[in-house]
Design a protein around this motif. Structure first.
Motif, PDB file in Angstrom:
ATOM      1  N   UNK A 342       0.853  -1.205   0.000  1.00  0.00           N
ATOM      2  CA  UNK A 342       0.000   0.000   0.000  1.00  0.00           C
ATOM      3  C   UNK A 342       0.883   1.248   0.000  1.00  0.00           C
ATOM      4  N   UNK A 343       0.594   2.183  -0.921  1.00  0.00           N
ATOM      5  CA  UNK A 343       1.321   3.451  -0.937  1.00  0.00           C
ATOM      6  C   UNK A 343       0.336   4.584  -1.232  1.00  0.00           C
ATOM      7  N   UNK A 344       0.553   5.717  -0.585  1.00  0.00           N
ATOM      8  CA  UNK A 344      -0.330   6.864  -0.773  1.00  0.00           C
ATOM      9  C   UNK A 344      -0.063   7.545  -2.106  1.00  0.00           C
ATOM     10  N   UNK A 345      -1.144   7.900  -2.797  1.00  0.00           N
ATOM     11  CA  UNK A 345      -1.077   8.763  -3.969  1.00  0.00           C
ATOM     12  C   UNK A 345      -1.257  10.212  -3.525  1.00  0.00           C
ATOM     13  N   UNK A 346      -2.160  10.398  -2.572  1.00  0.00           N
ATOM     14  CA  UNK A 346      -2.383  11.713  -1.975  1.00  0.00           C
ATOM     15  C   UNK A 346      -2.990  11.484  -0.597  1.00  0.00           C
ATOM     16  N   UNK A 347      -2.444  12.165   0.398  1.00  0.00           N
ATOM     17  CA  UNK A 347      -2.961  12.027   1.759  1.00  0.00           C
ATOM     18  C   UNK A 347      -3.126  13.405   2.374  1.00  0.00           C
ATOM     19  N   UNK A 348      -4.144  13.546   3.196  1.00  0.00           N
ATOM     20  CA  UNK A 348      -4.357  14.812   3.887  1.00  0.00           C
ATOM     21  C   UNK A 348      -5.133  14.556   5.170  1.00  0.00           C
ATOM     22  N   UNK A 349      -5.033  15.504   6.076  1.00  0.00           N
ATOM     23  CA  UNK A 349      -5.571  15.337   7.421  1.00  0.00           C
ATOM     24  C   UNK A 349      -7.076  15.531   7.477  1.00  0.00           C
ATOM     25  N   UNK A 350      -7.658  15.098   8.575  1.00  0.00           N
ATOM     26  CA  UNK A 350      -9.049  15.409   8.895  1.00  0.00           C
ATOM     27  C   UNK A 350      -9.086  16.725   9.662  1.00  0.00           C
ATOM     28  N   UNK A 351     -10.232  17.399   9.612  1.00  0.00           N
ATOM     29  CA  UNK A 351     -10.404  18.670  10.313  1.00  0.00           C
ATOM     30  C   UNK A 351     -11.646  18.622  11.178  1.00  0.00           C
ATOM     31  N   UNK A 352     -11.610  19.363  12.286  1.00  0.00           N
ATOM     32  CA  UNK A 352     -12.794  19.513  13.115  1.00  0.00           C
ATOM     33  C   UNK A 352     -12.634  20.758  13.975  1.00  0.00           C
ATOM     34  N   UNK A 353     -13.647  21.624  13.959  1.00  0.00           N
ATOM     35  CA  UNK A 353     -13.684  22.792  14.823  1.00  0.00           C
ATOM     36  C   UNK A 353     -15.033  22.851  15.511  1.00  0.00           C
ATOM     37  N   UNK A 354     -15.127  23.697  16.511  1.00  0.00           N
ATOM     38  CA  UNK A 354     -16.377  23.806  17.264  1.00  0.00           C
ATOM     39  C   UNK A 354     -17.353  24.746  16.563  1.00  0.00           C
ATOM     40  N   UNK A 355     -18.612  24.586  16.903  1.00  0.00           N
ATOM     41  CA  UNK A 355     -19.672  25.384  16.278  1.00  0.00           C
ATOM     42  C   UNK A 355     -20.038  26.527  17.224  1.00  0.00           C
ATOM     43  N   UNK A 356     -19.150  27.507  17.290  1.00  0.00           N
ATOM     44  CA  UNK A 356     -19.387  28.637  18.184  1.00  0.00           C
ATOM     45  C   UNK A 356     -18.554  29.819  17.727  1.00  0.00           C
ATOM     46  N   UNK A 357     -18.749  30.964  18.377  1.00  0.00           N
ATOM     47  CA  UNK A 357     -17.978  32.150  18.057  1.00  0.00           C
ATOM     48  C   UNK A 357     -18.758  33.153  17.226  1.00  0.00           C
ATOM     49  N   UNK A 358     -18.156  34.315  17.032  1.00  0.00           N
ATOM     50  CA  UNK A 358     -18.848  35.412  16.351  1.00  0.00           C
ATOM     51  C   UNK A 358     -19.140  35.107  14.889  1.00  0.00           C
ATOM     52  N   UNK A 359     -18.267  34.315  14.237  1.00  0.00           N
ATOM     53  CA  UNK A 359     -18.519  34.004  12.831  1.00  0.00           C
ATOM     54  C   UNK A 359     -19.751  33.118  12.693  1.00  0.00           C
ATOM     55  N   UNK A 360     -19.910  32.151  13.597  1.00  0.00           N
ATOM     56  CA  UNK A 360     -21.107  31.312  13.597  1.00  0.00           C
ATOM     57  C   UNK A 360     -22.334  32.156  13.894  1.00  0.00           C
ATOM     58  N   UNK A 361     -22.222  33.099  14.823  1.00  0.00           N
ATOM     59  CA  UNK A 361     -23.347  34.004  15.110  1.00  0.00           C
ATOM     60  C   UNK A 361     -23.738  34.796  13.867  1.00  0.00           C
ATOM     61  N   UNK A 362     -22.739  35.213  13.090  1.00  0.00           N
ATOM     62  CA  UNK A 362     -23.024  35.965  11.857  1.00  0.00           C
ATOM     63  C   UNK A 362     -23.746  35.094  10.836  1.00  0.00           C
ATOM     64  N   UNK A 363     -23.371  33.824  10.744  1.00  0.00           N
ATOM     65  CA  UNK A 363     -24.069  32.896   9.846  1.00  0.00           C
ATOM     66  C   UNK A 363     -25.533  32.749  10.280  1.00  0.00           C
TER      67      UNK A 363
END
Length: 441
Positions: A342-363
Motif C-alpha cells: 500500500x502506498x499513498x497517492x495523496x494524503x491529507x488530514x481530517x479537520x474539526x472545529x467547534x460550532x461557536x464564536x462570532x462568525x457562527x453568530x453571523x451565519x
C-alpha cells in the motif's frame, strides 16, 4: 437587501445567474494529470470581474494553465483579523451524452442553472463575485479585510491550487484567522416551520492509495498459484465489502442531537439503516460521516489475454474520521493482508472545529434574516476541501455557501453527478445571505 442596494441600478442578485453561467461555460475539467484545459481562463475571467470594481487581483500559475486568482478587500477596520472566502474553479469531468443539458452550456431550465460545477462550486464563486462587485460599486466596505481566493486543482487534492499558495505565497493570507468555503449553509427542510442549514465544521481526512501485488508471470494456459490478479482481487473484494465500525465524533453527535430535536424522534448512530432512513436526501452525505471508509475505484493489470501478468494494481479512495487515522490504517492493513503493498497517492488530514464564536453568530443571523424558519446546525463533510491547506496557516475554516433548496432536489447527488444544477432562486438567496453575513462578520 437594504433600500440602498435595490435602488442604485444593477445588484448582486441581478448578475449572479449570469456570472454562474459564464463560469460554467469555461471548461475547467480536472483529470488529475494536467491533461485538462486548466483553470487559466477562469482565473482571468474572475480577475477581470474583480478589476472592474477597483480591486487589484493577482493571478498565480503553479503549472502551465493551472492558475488561481487572489485579491484583498480593505475593510473598515484593517487592524481586525481578516476573513478568507475561498472557492475553486476546477470541476470534475463530465460526459455530455449522459446529461439532459450540455454540462458546459450553463443552460437555464426548470428554474435552475444546469452544468458541471453548478453546485461544486461555481455557484459559490458566482455568489462571492456578485456580492463583492455589488458592495464595491456602492462603496460599502466590509467591517474587516476580506481575502478572496479562487483556486485551481481542488478536485485533485489542491496541490496546484491552495497547497501551492499556502506553501509558496503565505503572505497573501497575512492576518487571516477565519475562512468560509464550500459545501455548507445549504438547507434541509424538516417541515413548514423549520429548515435546517448545515454548516460544515469538520471533514474526513483522506488516503488516496495505490495497492500493488507482485506475482509470477506466465502463460495463461498454465496453472499458476501465484497469480497477482487473483490475490489483488480477493483483497480488494474484502476491502470493498468490509463493514467499518461506527465512530461518533463530537460534530456528528451534535448534528444528530440537533436533527433528533428537529424531527422529534431519537436517532441512534448504532442503527445506521434506521437513522439514515430518516435523513432523506442528505443521507448520502451524512451516512459516510459515521465511519471510516475505503472505496475501490480503479483496477489495472495485464496486457494480453493469454499472459498472466507479474503485477496487478488497484486504487482506493480512503477516508478517515477526525481522531481515527491510525485505527483506519491498521484496519486497512489487516483487511488487505501481507501480500498487498500500500502506498499513498495523496494524503491529507481530517479537520474539526467547534460550532461557536462570532462568525457562527453571523451565519445564524444572516440566515434567519432571509429565512425566518432557519436554524443553522453543524455537520461533517464526508469528503475534503481546500480548507485542509488553509488550516496549516492556523485559519479556522467553515463550509458556508448558503443555498435555500427545494425539498425534492437531491442536492447530495449533484456533487460529481449527472445533471448537476442549482436553483436560480437559491443563487439569489445566497447573495442576500452572504451580503448580510459580511456586514455581521
Amino acid at each position: 437587501m437594504s433600500e440602498s442596494n435595490t435602488t442604485r441600478g444593477i445588484t448582486g442578485e441581478d448578475e449572479v445567474v449570469d456570472l454562474c453561467r459564464d463560469l460554467i461555460r469555461i471548461d475547467t475539467s480536472n483529470y488529475g494529470d494536467h491533461s485538462g484545459p486548466g483553470e487559466r481562463a477562469a482565473a482571468e475571467y474572475v480577475a477581470e470581474k474583480l478589476a472592474e470594481v477597483g480591486l487589484e487581483p493577482k493571478i498565480i500559475e503553479s503549472h502551465k494553465g493551472r492558475a488561481s486568482t487572489v485579491a484583498r478587500i480593505e475593510g473598515e477596520d484593517p487592524s481586525r483579523p481578516a476573513l478568507l472566502i475561498h472557492g475553486h474553479t476546477d470541476v470534475v469531468p463530465a460526459n455530455a451524452d449522459d446529461w439532459t443539458h450540455h454540462p458546459f452550456s450553463g443552460e437555464i431550465a426548470d428554474g435552475c442553472v444546469w452544468g458541471r460545477g453548478a453546485v461544486d462550486m461555481k455557484d459559490m464563486d458566482a455568489m462571492t463575485l456578485a456580492v463583492v462587485r455589488d458592495r464595491l460599486r456602492s462603496g460599502r466596505k466590509p467591517p474587516r479585510d476580506v481575502v478572496l481566493a479562487f483556486l485551481a486543482d481542488e478536485e485533485a487534492g489542491g496541490t496546484y491550487g491552495a497547497r501551492h499558495l499556502v506553501d509558496k505565497h503565505p503572505d497573501l493570507f497575512e492576518g487571516v484567522t477565519e475562512a468560509i468555503g464550500e459545501v455548507g449553509g445549504f438547507s434541509f427542510t424538516v417541515n413548514e416551520n423549520l429548515r435546517l442549514y448545515l454548516v460544515e465544521t469538520a471533514q474526513k481526512g483522506m488516503h488516496w492509495m495505490r495497492l500493488t501485488v507482485e506475482g509470477t508471470a506466465g502463460h495463461g494456459s498454465m496453472t499458476n498459484s501465484d497469480n497477482a490478479i487473483t490475490e489483488l482481487c480477493e483483497a480488494v473484494g474484502r476491502l470493498g465489502r468490509h463493514t467499518w465500525p461506527v465512530r461518533v465524533t463530537k460534530t456528528v453527535r451534535s448534528f444528530l442531537d440537533e436533527l433528533s430535536d428537529a424531527l422529534g424522534t431519537p436517532l441512534d448512530p448504532e442503527d445506521m439503516d434506521a437513522t439514515l432512513a430518516k435523513l432523506g436526501g442528505i443521507a448520502k452525505m451524512v451516512g459516510a460521516t459515521l465511519q471510516n471508509s475505503a472505496a475501490p475505484t480503479m483496477l489495472g493489470a495485464g496486457y494480453k489475454v493469454n499472459v498472466i501478468p507479474g503485477q496487478a494494481t488497484a486504487h482506493v479512495d480512503g477516508r478517515f474520521l477526525p481522531g481515527y487515522e491510525q485505527e483506519f490504517l491498521a484496519d486497512l492493513d489487516r483487511i488487505l493482508g501481507p501480500r498487498v503493498k500500500r502506498e499513498d497517492v495523496h494524503a491529507d488530514k481530517a479537520l474539526e472545529t467547534s460550532f461557536d464564536g462570532s462568525l457562527v453568530d453571523a451565519m445564524q443571523s444572516a440566515l434567519r434574516a432571509e429565512d425566518p424558519i432557519a436554524r443553522a446546525v453543524p455537520y461533517m463533510l464526508s469528503g475534503g476541501t481546500d480548507a485542509k491547506s488553509f488550516d496549516d496557516l492556523g485559519i479556522r475554516c467553515f463550509g458556508f455557501a448558503p443555498l435555500q433548496l427545494p425539498p425534492e432536489l437531491d442536492f447530495a447527488g449533484m456533487f460529481h453527478g449527472v445533471d448537476e444544477r442549482v436553483p436560480v432562486d437559491g443563487l439569489k438567496f445566497g447573495v442576500r445571505v452572504l451580503d448580510r453575513f459580511l456586514d455581521a462578520s
